[in-house]
Design an enzyme around this catalytic site. Sequence first.
Site, PDB file in Angstrom:
ATOM      1  N   LYS A  92       0.489  -1.156  -0.553  1.00 23.06           N
ATOM      2  CA  LYS A  92      -0.351  -0.003   0.053  1.00 23.06           C
ATOM      3  C   LYS A  92       1.172   0.792   0.024  1.00 23.06           C
ATOM      4  O   LYS A  92       1.291   1.594   0.965  1.00 23.06           O
ATOM      5  CB  LYS A  92      -0.575  -0.197   1.435  1.00 23.06           C
ATOM      6  CG  LYS A  92      -2.492   0.613   0.921  1.00 23.06           C
ATOM      7  CD  LYS A  92      -3.156   0.585   2.023  1.00 23.06           C
ATOM      8  CE  LYS A  92      -4.177   1.386   2.332  1.00 23.06           C
ATOM      9  NZ  LYS A  92      -4.664   1.064   3.521  1.00 23.06           N
TER      10      LYS A  92
HETATM   11  O1  G3P Z   1      -7.959   2.202   5.408  1.00 24.72           O
HETATM   12  C1  G3P Z   1      -7.789   3.437   4.884  1.00 24.72           C
HETATM   13  C2  G3P Z   1      -9.340   3.660   5.499  1.00 24.72           C
HETATM   14  O2  G3P Z   1     -10.202   2.523   5.163  1.00 24.72           O
HETATM   15  C3  G3P Z   1      -9.458   4.542   5.869  1.00 24.72           C
HETATM   16  O3  G3P Z   1     -10.537   4.325   7.189  1.00 24.72           O
HETATM   17  O4  G3P Z   1     -12.180   5.412   8.650  1.00 24.72           O
HETATM   18  O5  G3P Z   1      -9.174   6.110   9.097  1.00 24.72           O
HETATM   19  O6  G3P Z   1     -11.677   6.664   7.660  1.00 24.72           O
HETATM   20  P1  G3P Z   1     -10.261   5.476   7.900  1.00 24.72           P
END
Ligand code: G3P
Length: 217
Positions: free
Chosen positions: A88
């Site tokens: 990633k």
């Molecule tokens: O893994 C990346 C993404 O899904 C993060 O989500 O909830 O931290 O905005 P969030």
Amino acid sequence: MKFFIDTANLDQIREAHDLGVLDGVTTNPTLMSKEGIKGQDKIVAHYKAICELVKGGDISAEVVSTDFKGIIEEGKKLAAIHPQIIVKVPMIKDGVKAMKWFTDNGIKTNCTLVFSAGQAILAAKAGAKYVSPFIGRIDDSCWDGIQLIEQIAQIYSIHGYSTQILAASIRSALHIVKCAEAGADVVTAPLESILGLLKHPLTDLGLAKFLEDAKKL
Ligand code: G3P
């Protein structure tokens, strides 16, 4: 549409996997740190454990370097942990250069921190296997995350890009449904949002009635 779970928590990954609908896992440094994983050996062991839990699934492991050389070195080490690892990489200039290098050298990538169609085009041009638009964070800032999924899906379809749209930063079961409608290839969601898809009060009421009537048989 494939289902990934967005967590580094082994119990939650196991629960989603046991449901029989899990195709992969996405992690990030925030999710890894939530599990209290410290030190290189423990990080490597944790990624291995995830890969073994979700056999055959793509497992995203994020680099924390931000310069080309550092991203390449780190990405090579992550990819060597297990064949299921997807590196990633953040959507930054050196990240794009690194993704192209990984593509040319047979390492699969997931381009993260994507918030615009322009960034998604760059990720596709660099040959990323996945592009991760952050739907929830876009909604949080009063823009429309689902509209971005639609826009990227349209652009990728017009130009025949093979990069898969991996909708990330999911906040609800409705987000999952809307992403499916908008043309996402994959959705990565917390366990709660995946389980939220199960819920409907008429299902509960209907089942209660069937079970009650079954006693009369
Ligand atoms: O893994 C990346 C993404 O899904 C993060 O989500 O909830 O931290 O905005 P969030």
